[in-house]
Design an enzyme around this catalytic site. Structure first.
Site, PDB file in Angstrom:
ATOM      1  N   LYS A 160       1.025   4.640   6.920  1.00  0.00           N
ATOM      2  CA  LYS A 160       0.477   5.466   5.831  1.00  0.00           C
ATOM      3  C   LYS A 160       1.148   6.833   5.873  1.00  0.00           C
ATOM      4  O   LYS A 160       1.888   7.167   6.799  1.00  0.00           O
ATOM      5  CB  LYS A 160      -1.041   5.639   5.981  1.00  0.00           C
ATOM      6  CG  LYS A 160      -1.853   4.353   6.084  1.00  0.00           C
ATOM      7  CD  LYS A 160      -1.883   3.567   4.794  1.00  0.00           C
ATOM      8  CE  LYS A 160      -2.717   2.290   4.956  1.00  0.00           C
ATOM      9  NZ  LYS A 160      -2.646   1.431   3.749  1.00  0.00           N
ATOM     10  N   SER A 204       0.805  -1.227   0.000  1.00  0.00           N
ATOM     11  CA  SER A 204       0.000   0.000   0.000  1.00  0.00           C
ATOM     12  C   SER A 204       0.836   1.274   0.000  1.00  0.00           C
ATOM     13  O   SER A 204       0.314   2.349  -0.273  1.00  0.00           O
ATOM     14  CB  SER A 204      -0.936   0.017   1.209  1.00  0.00           C
ATOM     15  OG  SER A 204      -0.201   0.124   2.414  1.00  0.00           O
TER      16      SER A 204
END
Length: 334
Positions: free
Chosen positions: A174, A104
């Site tokens: 993230k 991701s």
């Protein structure tokens, strides 16, 4: 000895009857008795010396030799214990290693990379800033349905001391896009906007668009509350981030309290070693249109430093002021 002293006394007494002074013989007798007492004292002294020497501390007795150094094998457990304590302290308060389990964050981070996360800064009240890559605990079942690894005993031990990430902790990594007070917006394929300013995002995975055209959360406009952050993966079309968790209790936001720390270094593998700086696009003018409270947090460390320096400066100035009259008086006396 006492008999000899008496005999000598008797001989001198005979001399006294022949006309010699009686007083002259008395000191001789006294001397003989005193000599005998000295002998007794000497003998007593010898006995005492023998007793002292028997104790091992008398003069002439060699002192205890130097202690033999401990063998390496005896010191090894102590060294291992100290190393474990230091590792635990470092893991708890300073830096912890984390493994990247997914794609991701490509291409910034690849699956299998190891990153070092700064855990010290948050202890001093610092909060995540835009553009930082952060590790945070799962805020509300973001990882539901993901397979749970089953570590062996060695992996469990290494994760306990901080040399490997813990399999029991549900953590994600993230990039911070919005902080408290920001308005974050995605329309069409992009660009992504923060406070009305379009971001130039060279870190987005090649072939991806900054915004995703779907009805599951890819199109949005949100206001980030204080104490929360909005996060997105660099691989935009392969990241389940804030966009796709807007139905949870935090509306897709991540509470600042859930942030473990900022990822600062890619430590492994060696050929991918490098830092994780904040991209320049987050420094553009007009992007900081956010709440004054967040701006206050930015200058808080400098304010604390100034507050600590001022009393010291005043104290030194007071000392110098008090010392000047004394120097002048000494000069006048001279």
């Amino acid at each position: 000895m006492g008999d000899v002293a008496v005999g000598a006394r008797s001989g001198h007494d005979g001399e006294e009857h022949r006309g010699g002074p009686v007083e002259a013989a008395v000191p001789a007798a006294d001397s003989a008795v005193t000599s005998g007492s000295d002998s007794g004292a000497t003998e007593g002294g010898r006995v005492e010396d023998e007793q002292i020497q028997g104790g091992g501390a008398g003069p002439g007795t060699p002192g205890p030799g130097p202690k033999k150094p401990r063998s390496f094998w005896k010191e090894l457990p102590i060294l291992i214990g100290i190393a474990l304590v230091l590792a635990l302290l470092i893991k708890t308060f300073l830096v912890q290693a984390f493994s990247i389990p997914s794609d991701s964050m490509q291409n910034t981070l690849q699956q299998g990379d190891r990153v070092l996360v700064d855990k010290l800064t948050p202890w001093f009240g610092s909060e995540p800033e835009r553009g930082e890559v952060v590790v945070f605990h799962d805020p509300d079942q973001w990882l539901a349905g993901e397979p749970t690894p089953d570590p062996n005993a060695l992996q469990t031990f290494l994760s306990w001391i901080g040399l490997m990430p813990s399999a029991e902790e549900k953590d994600l990594i993230k990039r911070v896009v919005g902080v408290g007070g920001d308005t974050v917006e995605c329309k069409g394929t992009g660009p992504l906007k923060v406070n009305g300013k379009a971001l130039n995002e060279p870190y987005v995975y090649p072939g991806n668009t900054p915004c995703t055209m779907d009805d599951q959360g890819g199109q949005f406009k949100v206001k980030v509350p204080k104490g929360k952050i909005w996060v997105m993966g660099d691989h935009r079309q392969n990241s389940r981030d804030s966009r796709y968790n807007q139905s949870d209790k935090n509306h897709g936001m991540v509470p600042v309290d859930e942030v473990v720390g900022r990822a600062i270094v890619k430590a492994w593998p060696i050929n991918r070693w490098g830092t994780l700086p904040v991209p320049d696009t987050f420094d553009q003018d007009g992007l900081n249109d956010q709440s004054s409270a967040a701006a206050t947090l930015t200058v808080a460390p400098q304010g604390l430093a100034l507050a600590g320096v001022v009393p010291v400066a005043l104290w030194r100035r007071r000392r110098l002021t008090l010392a000047e009259p004394v120097q002048r008086v000494e000069s006048a006396d001279r």
